[in-house]
Design an enzyme around this catalytic site. Structure first.
Site, mmCIF file in Angstrom:
data_model
loop_
_atom_site.group_PDB
_atom_site.id
_atom_site.type_symbol
_atom_site.label_atom_id
_atom_site.label_comp_id
_atom_site.label_asym_id
_atom_site.label_seq_id
_atom_site.Cartn_x
_atom_site.Cartn_y
_atom_site.Cartn_z
ATOM 1 N N LYS A 112 -16.003 3.263 8.337
ATOM 2 C CA LYS A 112 -16.302 2.949 9.733
ATOM 3 C C LYS A 112 -17.138 4.023 10.423
ATOM 4 O O LYS A 112 -17.704 3.775 11.477
ATOM 5 C CB LYS A 112 -15.007 2.692 10.522
ATOM 6 C CG LYS A 112 -14.299 1.430 10.047
ATOM 7 C CD LYS A 112 -13.553 0.684 11.129
ATOM 8 C CE LYS A 112 -13.265 -0.734 10.645
ATOM 9 N NZ LYS A 112 -12.489 -1.555 11.546
ATOM 10 N N LYS A 195 -18.968 -9.998 3.424
ATOM 11 C CA LYS A 195 -17.894 -10.841 3.947
ATOM 12 C C LYS A 195 -18.173 -11.217 5.396
ATOM 13 O O LYS A 195 -18.853 -10.477 6.119
ATOM 14 C CB LYS A 195 -16.540 -10.168 3.788
ATOM 15 C CG LYS A 195 -16.299 -9.014 4.723
ATOM 16 C CD LYS A 195 -14.874 -8.543 4.576
ATOM 17 C CE LYS A 195 -14.442 -7.743 5.789
ATOM 18 N NZ LYS A 195 -13.958 -8.522 6.912
ATOM 19 N N LYS A 198 -16.633 -9.832 12.123
ATOM 20 C CA LYS A 198 -17.004 -9.885 13.540
ATOM 21 C C LYS A 198 -17.980 -8.769 13.895
ATOM 22 O O LYS A 198 -18.627 -8.824 14.927
ATOM 23 C CB LYS A 198 -15.764 -9.836 14.419
ATOM 24 C CG LYS A 198 -14.942 -8.596 14.235
ATOM 25 C CD LYS A 198 -13.636 -8.759 14.977
ATOM 26 C CE LYS A 198 -12.659 -7.697 14.560
ATOM 27 N NZ LYS A 198 -11.336 -8.194 14.258
HETATM 28 P P1 ATP Z 1 -14.046 -5.821 11.152
HETATM 29 O O1 ATP Z 1 -15.387 -6.165 10.616
HETATM 30 O O2 ATP Z 1 -14.074 -5.143 12.491
HETATM 31 O O3 ATP Z 1 -13.154 -5.146 10.151
HETATM 32 P P2 ATP Z 1 -12.908 -8.388 10.569
HETATM 33 O O4 ATP Z 1 -13.742 -9.567 10.907
HETATM 34 O O5 ATP Z 1 -12.854 -7.916 9.139
HETATM 35 O O6 ATP Z 1 -13.398 -7.222 11.512
HETATM 36 P P3 ATP Z 1 -10.152 -7.733 10.945
HETATM 37 O O7 ATP Z 1 -9.529 -7.629 12.291
HETATM 38 O O8 ATP Z 1 -10.451 -6.486 10.168
HETATM 39 O O9 ATP Z 1 -11.455 -8.646 11.081
HETATM 40 O O10 ATP Z 1 -9.252 -8.616 10.017
HETATM 41 C C1 ATP Z 1 -8.194 -9.441 10.458
HETATM 42 C C2 ATP Z 1 -7.634 -10.170 9.259
HETATM 43 O O11 ATP Z 1 -8.584 -11.111 8.757
HETATM 44 C C3 ATP Z 1 -7.286 -9.259 8.087
HETATM 45 O O12 ATP Z 1 -6.070 -9.735 7.510
HETATM 46 C C4 ATP Z 1 -8.429 -9.435 7.134
HETATM 47 O O13 ATP Z 1 -8.049 -9.206 5.775
HETATM 48 C C5 ATP Z 1 -8.828 -10.892 7.381
HETATM 49 N N1 ATP Z 1 -10.240 -11.109 7.149
HETATM 50 C C6 ATP Z 1 -11.249 -10.529 7.845
HETATM 51 N N2 ATP Z 1 -12.436 -10.974 7.413
HETATM 52 C C7 ATP Z 1 -12.185 -11.847 6.410
HETATM 53 C C8 ATP Z 1 -13.020 -12.646 5.552
HETATM 54 N N3 ATP Z 1 -14.323 -12.628 5.642
HETATM 55 N N4 ATP Z 1 -12.417 -13.448 4.636
HETATM 56 C C9 ATP Z 1 -11.073 -13.478 4.543
HETATM 57 N N5 ATP Z 1 -10.234 -12.745 5.314
HETATM 58 C C10 ATP Z 1 -10.772 -11.941 6.230
HETATM 59 MG MG MG Z 2 -11.857 -5.875 8.641
#
Ligand code: ATP
Ligand code: MG
Length: 329
Positions: A112, A195, A198
């Site tokens: 990060k 992946k 957000k």
């Molecule tokens: P960031 O990019 O800020 O890490 P994020 O979109 O990965 O954001 P998180 O808040 O880190 O979202 O993740 C919340 C939950 O969603 C976690 O359990 C994570 O494993 C799951 N998750 C996030 N992105 C994915 C994805 N692309 N596919 C499957 N599961 C996901």
């Molecule tokens: Mg994440």
């Protein structure tokens, strides 16, 4: 029932399809087999700058999406982390038994801060994993469902709980990570090598749960594929098609093999339409229900307050044990 703990950050205006398939759908299924605590981890969200008014709204939106996605707040405890003071207090206690070197080895902090540099990062972002350990340990958690990116933090939690128990007497339950189905990993529709996240640069390849159905369908129909024309799973050669097969599988409950057998030879247009239809059928009711819940913020706040009381009862008892064990009360 065994105790389960998990959470998500209120760090965007909506969950995306990856969060839904990779976390929420699986949490929903686990509610029958576990005594579950699902947290909205706002204290984690503020480790990077947040606008206060926006954050407040995002907390409500995430709560509504948990419920609309099938988390039953009468059965599972759905609460906001900052409503329970014990999290920050236990985090401090645990930080005193965490090695600086140990914390420095956490790869999420390195990832990060790879772009902006560590100088500019907050100390809170650095100590994030210790707060996560406090979250988990406060509830005598046995099982923590996480994606592989969080596995290292659960390992740290295990180390800290074992260390504390050895030094101060048995206080904490040592939790186990349950790594969520990696088949449930969803990739960016425009850039299927990454992946769905957000924090992506554009949201053209992200399906937000609060997108209007027509917008969702359009994003899926515009997904990047390849020029080969065959519909089969092959992560290296066909990441776009493989991702769409994964999405269709997760939203229909059918296997990827089954789906590729059915769709191969039909062309990408028909295939994408089928994926768009399945995703819209799954998400449209979740969106509607979310908007209904958000229309009554007072009721949502009341529900979160009641659940915070339930959470605090468990958390405060654990914190008291930890304080006493360390000679502090
Ligand atoms: P960031 O990019 O800020 O890490 P994020 O979109 O990965 O954001 P998180 O808040 O880190 O979202 O993740 C919340 C939950 O969603 C976690 O359990 C994570 O494993 C799951 N998750 C996030 N992105 C994915 C994805 N692309 N596919 C499957 N599961 C996901
Ligand atoms: Mg994440």
């Amino acid at each position: 029932l065994p105790r389960l703990y998990s959470g998500m950050q209120p760090s965007s205006g909506s969950l995306h399809l990856g969060n839904y398939i990779g976390a929420l759908q699986q949490w929903r299924a686990m509610q029958d087999d576990y005594d579950a605590f699902f947290s909205i981890v706002d204290l984690h969200a503020i480790t990077v700058p947040q606008d206060p008014a926006v954050l407040r709204e995002q907390v409500r939106t995430l709560a509504a999406q948990y419920i609309a996605g099938g988390i039953d707040p009468d059965r599972s405890c759905l609460y906001v982390q900052s409503h329970v003071g014990a999290h920050a207090q236990l985090q401090w206690l645990l930080s005193t038994i965490t090695g600086f070197g140990e914390a420095s080895r956490m790869t999420q902090f390195k990832d990060k801060t790879a772009k902006g540099g560590q100088e500019a990062a907050s100390v809170g972002l650095f100590t994030y994993p210790i707060l996560m350990a406090a979250d988990i340990l406060l509830y005598d958690t046995q099982v923590v469902p996480v994606g592989d990116d969080q596995k290292q933090h659960v390992e740290l939690t295990r180390d800290l709980s074992e260390r504390f128990n050895k030094r101060f007497g048995k206080t904490f339950t040592v939790p186990k990570p349950v790594i969520l189905d990696s088949g449930a990993r969803i990739y960016d529709l425009q850039n299927p090598a990454s992946k769905m996240s957000k924090s992506a640069e554009t949201d053209k390849g992200i399906v937000w749960l609060l997108d209007e159905p027509a917008r969702t369908a359009k994003k899926i129909r515009s997904a990047v594929t390849d020029t080969e024309g065959s519909i089969r799973a092959d992560k290296a050669e066909k990441p776009g098609v493989t991702n769409l097969l994964g999405i269709l599988s997760a939203t229909t409950g059918r296997s990827v093999d089954d789906l590729s057998a059915e769709f191969d030879g039909q062309g990408y247009g028909a295939f994408k339409t089928a994926v768009a239809d399945a995703v819209v059928a799954e998400l449209a009711p979740v969106r509607e229900r979310t908007l209904e819940l958000l229309a009554d913020p007072a009721e949502l706040d009341r529900l979160l307050a009641a659940n915070a009381d339930r959470a605090a009862e468990v958390a405060d008892a654990t914190l008291r044990r930890a304080l006493e064990a360390m000679g502090l009360r």
